[in-house]
Design an enzyme around this catalytic site. Structure first.
Site, PDB file in Angstrom:
ATOM      1  N   CYS A  65      -4.086  17.252 -13.391  1.00 27.05           N
ATOM      2  CA  CYS A  65      -2.697  17.727 -13.327  1.00 27.05           C
ATOM      3  C   CYS A  65      -1.774  16.837 -14.156  1.00 27.05           C
ATOM      4  O   CYS A  65      -1.905  15.612 -14.164  1.00 27.05           O
ATOM      5  CB  CYS A  65      -2.236  17.761 -11.873  1.00 27.05           C
ATOM      6  N   CYS A  69       2.585  12.630  -9.288  1.00 28.47           N
ATOM      7  CA  CYS A  69       2.870  12.420  -7.862  1.00 28.47           C
ATOM      8  C   CYS A  69       2.069  11.204  -7.367  1.00 28.47           C
ATOM      9  O   CYS A  69       0.834  11.195  -7.485  1.00 28.47           O
ATOM     10  CB  CYS A  69       2.500  13.656  -7.060  1.00 28.47           C
ATOM     11  N   CYS A  72      -1.191  11.489  -5.121  1.00 26.41           N
ATOM     12  CA  CYS A  72      -2.174  12.544  -5.382  1.00 26.41           C
ATOM     13  C   CYS A  72      -3.327  12.078  -6.270  1.00 26.41           C
ATOM     14  O   CYS A  72      -3.117  11.472  -7.315  1.00 26.41           O
ATOM     15  CB  CYS A  72      -1.475  13.730  -6.035  1.00 26.41           C
ATOM     16  N   CYS A 110      -4.627  30.092   2.011  1.00 32.59           N
ATOM     17  CA  CYS A 110      -3.763  29.387   1.061  1.00 32.59           C
ATOM     18  C   CYS A 110      -4.597  28.936  -0.131  1.00 32.59           C
ATOM     19  O   CYS A 110      -5.683  28.381   0.058  1.00 32.59           O
ATOM     20  CB  CYS A 110      -3.151  28.156   1.717  1.00 32.59           C
ATOM     21  N   CYS A 141      -1.080  32.857   0.716  1.00 30.15           N
ATOM     22  CA  CYS A 141      -0.150  31.793   0.340  1.00 30.15           C
ATOM     23  C   CYS A 141      -0.707  31.125  -0.908  1.00 30.15           C
ATOM     24  O   CYS A 141      -1.924  31.019  -1.056  1.00 30.15           O
ATOM     25  CB  CYS A 141      -0.055  30.772   1.471  1.00 30.15           C
ATOM     26  N   CYS A 201       7.202  28.141   2.220  1.00 30.89           N
ATOM     27  CA  CYS A 201       6.495  27.074   2.921  1.00 30.89           C
ATOM     28  C   CYS A 201       6.898  25.780   2.225  1.00 30.89           C
ATOM     29  O   CYS A 201       6.575  25.592   1.044  1.00 30.89           O
ATOM     30  CB  CYS A 201       4.991  27.306   2.813  1.00 30.89           C
ATOM     31  N   ARG A 273       3.835  22.790  10.642  1.00 25.47           N
ATOM     32  CA  ARG A 273       2.384  22.599  10.476  1.00 25.47           C
ATOM     33  C   ARG A 273       2.021  21.128  10.384  1.00 25.47           C
ATOM     34  O   ARG A 273       2.609  20.380   9.597  1.00 25.47           O
ATOM     35  CB  ARG A 273       1.902  23.319   9.216  1.00 25.47           C
TER      36      ARG A 273
HETATM   37  S1  SF4 Z   1       0.555  16.958  -5.909  1.00 22.97           S
HETATM   38 FE1  SF4 Z   1      -1.130  16.498  -7.349  1.00 22.97          FE
HETATM   39  S2  SF4 Z   1      -1.778  18.506  -8.044  1.00 22.97           S
HETATM   40 FE2  SF4 Z   1       0.239  18.805  -7.128  1.00 22.97          FE
HETATM   41  S3  SF4 Z   1       1.728  18.613  -8.783  1.00 22.97           S
HETATM   42 FE3  SF4 Z   1       1.486  16.548  -7.920  1.00 22.97          FE
HETATM   43  S4  SF4 Z   1      -0.137  15.575  -9.151  1.00 22.97           S
HETATM   44 FE4  SF4 Z   1      -0.254  17.792  -9.512  1.00 22.97          FE
END
Ligand code: SF4
Length: 332
Positions: A65, A69, A72, A110, A141, A201, A273
């Site tokens: 990705c 984040c 993550c 989901c 979802c 959500c 949740r």
């Molecule tokens: S949570 Fe992970 S998968 Fe989702 S946008 Fe952020 S880096 Fe990408």
């Protein structure tokens, strides 16, 4: 709680209750028993307290990705060893997995992709997935990153019931966790989802080093939306080696339960949740979360890429607590 006259704003109910941080914080700081009593009172007024909605989550595109984040493992920008990026899963495989989830008692399916936002070339496959799962009689979802108004409409037309897009944390703390997009970007996608007519959500993650006021502010933002999200996932951070937050201080379990109780009181009609982090929680902490107003969980062995308690463990816990799965027509 401030009662604000919004009669002058076209299209809104004449009076609407908006939360202030001070009011929400006052609730958060109540003696624990008083906070739990308030939350239980609100919960019982709006829901059967012994029913829990069951969702199943599948990662349809994992890793690689472009976002950063800090929590993550799927980010291509994480400091440690990167996860291998997969291609978007074939529609048939997704539908086979969805059928298994349905057979296992899930009422909502989901599907999550590790994307900053979907590419137009991916939309046909994503639409076929929604249509296929919908035809099985389950709610659908998706969580695919940021959406344009047109993409939101396309998903709505395919039959998508919910779109997940978490706020993660407060506006103030947001840039400490993610730098590749802004809190305002997040709100814009949520607005596009709502305008397209889908259910929302949206929730967040606790235990990322945020303050109590950050937790309260995030809930104030969610509760003060024109319509509160129908579904509010509250995650406990699972620190993953190699991510920016690998050494984050764990959140105190009672603070976690307090935040759940506050979400329940501020969003009385939403499904709250208990999402990621349940494997790290004792059965007793989970029981307190149900008492505080949780009425939705993810079932299955994995949650995107994180561990989740298996069906045997969940079945055993829910049996011991006398909790039954919620039927589809009352779930939202
Ligand atoms: S949570 Fe992970 S998968 Fe989702 S946008 Fe952020 S880096 Fe990408």
């Amino acid at each position: 709680m401030a009662l604000i006259d919004l009669a002058h704003v076209a299209g809104r109910a004449p009076f609407r209750t908006l939360w202030t941080r001070a009011e929400a914080r006052r609730l958060y700081d109540l003696p624990f028993a008083d906070l739990m009593f308030e939350a239980q009172t609100v919960h019982r007024r709006n829901f059967d307290p012994n029913r829990v909605q069951m969702s199943k989550l599948l990662s349809i595109k994992t890793g690689g990705c472009a976002e950063d984040c800090g929590y993550c493992s799927q980010s291509a920008r994480m400091p440690g060893e990167k996860m291998k990026a997969s291609k978007l899963m074939e529609v048939e495989r997704v539908l086979a997995e969805a059928q298994k989830a349905k057979d296992g008692g899930a009422t909502r399916y989901c599907m999550g992709a590790a994307w900053r936002s979907p590419k137009d070339r991916d939309m046909d496959m994503v639409v076929a997935m929604v249509e296929g799962v919908k035809a099985m009689g389950m709610e659908t979802c998706m969580t695919l990153g940021m959406l344009t108004p047109q993409q939101a409409l396309t998903l709505k037309d395919a039959g998508l019931d919910y779109y997940n897009h978490n706020l993660d944390t407060s506006e103030r703390y947001y840039s400490e966790i993610i730098t590749t997009r802004t809190f305002a970007d997040r709100l814009e996608t949520l607005d596009n989802v709502r305008s397209a007519g889908m259910k929302v959500c949206a929730g967040g993650i606790l235990g990322m080093g945020e303050t109590i006021d950050d937790r309260v502010d995030m809930l104030v933002t969610l509760a003060n939306m024109d319509e509160a999200p129908e579904s509010v996932p509250v995650n406990m951070l699972i620190p993953i080696p190699g991510t920016k937050l690998e050494n984050a201080e764990p959140i105190d379990a009672l603070d976690f339960v307090r935040t759940i109780a506050l979400a329940r009181i501020m969003m009385p009609e939403s499904h709250v949740r208990l999402a990621a982090g349940r494997t790290e929680m004792s059965d007793e902490t989970q029981a307190l979360c149900f008492l505080a107003g949780v009425n939705s969980i993810f079932v299955g062995e994995t949650l995107l890429t994180a561990d989740n308690p298996g069906e045997d463990h969940d079945g055993n816990l829910l049996r011991r607590l006398g909790i039954q799965p919620e039927e589809l027509d009352s779930a939202s």
